[in-house]
Design a protein around this motif. Structure first.
Motif, short mmCIF file in Angstrom:
data_model
loop_
_atom_site.label_atom_id
_atom_site.label_comp_id
_atom_site.label_asym_id
_atom_site.label_seq_id
_atom_site.Cartn_x
_atom_site.Cartn_y
_atom_site.Cartn_z
N ARG A 60 -2.50 6.29 4.81
CA ARG A 60 -2.04 6.65 3.46
C ARG A 60 -0.58 6.24 3.31
O ARG A 60 0.20 6.30 4.27
CB ARG A 60 -2.19 8.15 3.22
N GLN A 62 2.99 6.55 0.79
CA GLN A 62 3.75 7.15 -0.30
C GLN A 62 5.11 6.48 -0.35
O GLN A 62 5.73 6.24 0.70
CB GLN A 62 3.90 8.66 -0.07
N VAL A 71 7.23 3.13 -11.86
CA VAL A 71 6.00 2.65 -12.51
C VAL A 71 5.70 1.20 -12.15
O VAL A 71 4.57 0.88 -11.75
CB VAL A 71 6.08 2.85 -14.04
N SER A 74 4.35 1.14 -8.65
CA SER A 74 3.01 1.71 -8.52
C SER A 74 1.95 0.71 -8.95
O SER A 74 0.83 0.72 -8.42
CB SER A 74 2.88 3.00 -9.33
N ILE A 75 2.29 -0.16 -9.87
CA ILE A 75 1.36 -1.22 -10.29
C ILE A 75 1.29 -2.31 -9.24
O ILE A 75 0.22 -2.85 -8.93
CB ILE A 75 1.79 -1.79 -11.66
N SER A 76 2.44 -2.63 -8.63
CA SER A 76 2.47 -3.67 -7.60
C SER A 76 1.80 -3.24 -6.31
O SER A 76 1.27 -4.07 -5.57
CB SER A 76 3.93 -4.06 -7.30
N VAL A 77 1.85 -1.93 -6.01
CA VAL A 77 1.22 -1.40 -4.79
C VAL A 77 0.26 -0.29 -5.21
O VAL A 77 0.56 0.91 -5.08
CB VAL A 77 2.28 -0.85 -3.80
N PRO A 78 -0.92 -0.65 -5.72
CA PRO A 78 -1.83 0.37 -6.24
C PRO A 78 -2.38 1.29 -5.16
O PRO A 78 -2.93 2.35 -5.48
CB PRO A 78 -2.95 -0.45 -6.89
N GLU A 79 -2.22 0.91 -3.89
CA GLU A 79 -2.69 1.75 -2.80
C GLU A 79 -1.79 2.96 -2.55
O GLU A 79 -2.15 3.87 -1.78
CB GLU A 79 -2.78 0.94 -1.50
N LYS A 81 1.01 6.18 -3.52
CA LYS A 81 1.58 7.17 -4.45
C LYS A 81 3.06 6.87 -4.55
O LYS A 81 3.76 6.78 -3.53
CB LYS A 81 1.36 8.58 -3.92
#
Length: 281
Positions: A60, A62, A71, A74-79, A81
């Protein structure tokens, strides 16, 4: 102090005799990595470190970065949090809760202000458990040079470059990097990975010889720190993670050289080589 003759050379044979823990099938069994860094102008450092941790086998991921980068990252690394820091850089209760629950914290990639690094490191490592594994890189090492008491975790790996090693030593590291790595390991009671030289506190020294000049490129150190964090998340001990990480980083560069030459490949291109390099040992 040690010299080169005291170091064991990191080879595939040495690593096969020092196997990584068998990966579990569930993502929680391979650990949670929290990467904290990424100032407003440098969120990519956190991306590189975080993806490298996943490629090394973490379960996991984060990421904590400047608020305005959260934001897009988070789009560039969708894996992952992804959580933002307030403009003044003070971590929120959410970030501190993430630190308390993480198995590994990689701190420093992309930070660019020493005072903010000091405050952030104190808060995040203060919230983390004493058994949490820690990787310190970049400005986190500058913070450590000003306050060694910030690091209270015993499972730690420091990944300085020559400039950062100089800050930690209070002098130029000189030509004997094996001795410099050992001095820092004993001073901070942490494993140190310095330009292919790995030293453990109280004994143990290794040398990785596969690295070439192409690794000296922007973002490469962030990848190396992330690989070490991912290996720690899988259950490797700090010296093992540092040695495997140095090898995976260096040999990933070797694998790119036939396509791009000895120099010219990018740090982000190392990422796609990491998992295969580790698996092929």
């Amino acid at each position: 102090m040690p010299n080169r003759s005291d170091e064991r050379v990191v080879t595939p044979g040495l690593l096969r005799d020092w196997p990584l823990p068998s990966p579990g099938g569930d993502k929680t069994s391979r650990g949670t990595v929290l990467v904290v860094g990424g100032a407003r102008c440098t969120p990519g450092a956190v991306l590189l470190a975080g993806v490298a941790a996943m490629r090394a086998g973490a379960g996991r991921l984060q990421l904590v970065v400047a608020e305005e980068s959260a934001v897009p990252l988070s789009i560039s690394v969708p894996e992952a949090k992804v959580v933002g820091l307030a403009p003044e850089g003070i971590p929120s209760d959410q970030v501190l809760e993430m630190a308390a629950g993480a198995d590994v914290i990689a701190l420093g990639p992309g930070l660019d202000d020493i005072d903010r690094a000091l405050e952030l490191m104190g808060s995040v490592l203060g919230a983390a458990g004493e058994d949490t594994a820690v990787v310190l890189d970049a400005y986190a090492l500058g913070a450590l040079s000003k306050d060694a008491g910030l690091l209270r975790q015993s499972r730690a790996v420091l990944t300085p470059n020559l400039v950062e090693a100089g800050h930690l030593l209070g002098r130029e590291p000189g030509d004997d990097l094996a001795a410099a790595a050992r001095e820092l390991a004993d001073r901070h009671d942490a494993v140190v990975s310095l330009y292919g030289h790995v030293a453990a506190p109280g004994g143990g020294a290794w040398r990785e010889e596969s690295g070439d000049s192409g690794l000296g490129t922007s973002g490469s150190g962030d990848v190396r720190a992330g690989i070490v964090a991912g290996l720690l998340a899988r259950g490797a001990e700090p010296a093992q993670a540092a040695c495997w990480g140095a090898f995976a980083h260096a040999v990933s560069g070797q694998r790119l050289a036939p396509r791009y030459g000895r120099i010219g490949y990018l740090a982000r291109e190392l990422l796609d080589e990491v998992a295969f390099t580790i698996a092929s040992v």
